[in-house]
Design a protein around this motif. Structure first.
Motif, mmCIF file in Angstrom:
data_model
loop_
_atom_site.group_PDB
_atom_site.id
_atom_site.type_symbol
_atom_site.label_atom_id
_atom_site.label_comp_id
_atom_site.label_asym_id
_atom_site.label_seq_id
_atom_site.Cartn_x
_atom_site.Cartn_y
_atom_site.Cartn_z
ATOM 1 N N GLY A 21 6.834 32.115 3.453
ATOM 2 C CA GLY A 21 8.386 31.791 3.623
ATOM 3 C C GLY A 21 9.057 32.803 2.419
ATOM 4 N N LEU A 40 11.937 28.044 -2.726
ATOM 5 C CA LEU A 40 11.435 27.390 -1.835
ATOM 6 C C LEU A 40 11.031 25.826 -2.114
ATOM 7 N N SER A 44 12.840 22.595 -1.187
ATOM 8 C CA SER A 44 12.170 21.336 -0.710
ATOM 9 C C SER A 44 12.030 20.094 -1.210
#
Length: 62
Positions: A21, A40, A44
């Protein structure tokens, strides 16, 4: 056996998802790889904490 699978999931599956990612973010937005991984993880974590497990499950379904 369950400890083995947890370790495998954390170190292989999650690490791979974060790396790939962040690599995509780096290619698309010219953001350094480490900042992409940190972003990320932060996204998350916020998504899971504030949206709850229900939001995570619906995201997996979609």
């Amino acid at each position: 056996m369950s400890i083995f699978w947890i370790i495998l999931f954390v170190f292989i599956n999650i690490a791979t998802v974060l790396f790939l990612g962040a690599l995509a973010i780096e290619q698309l937005l010219d953001i350094p790889l480490m900042w992409g991984i940190i972003g990320l993880v932060a996204y998350s974590a916020c998504f899971s904490i504030f949206g709850g497990l229900k939001a995570v499950v619906w995201t997996d379904v979609i």
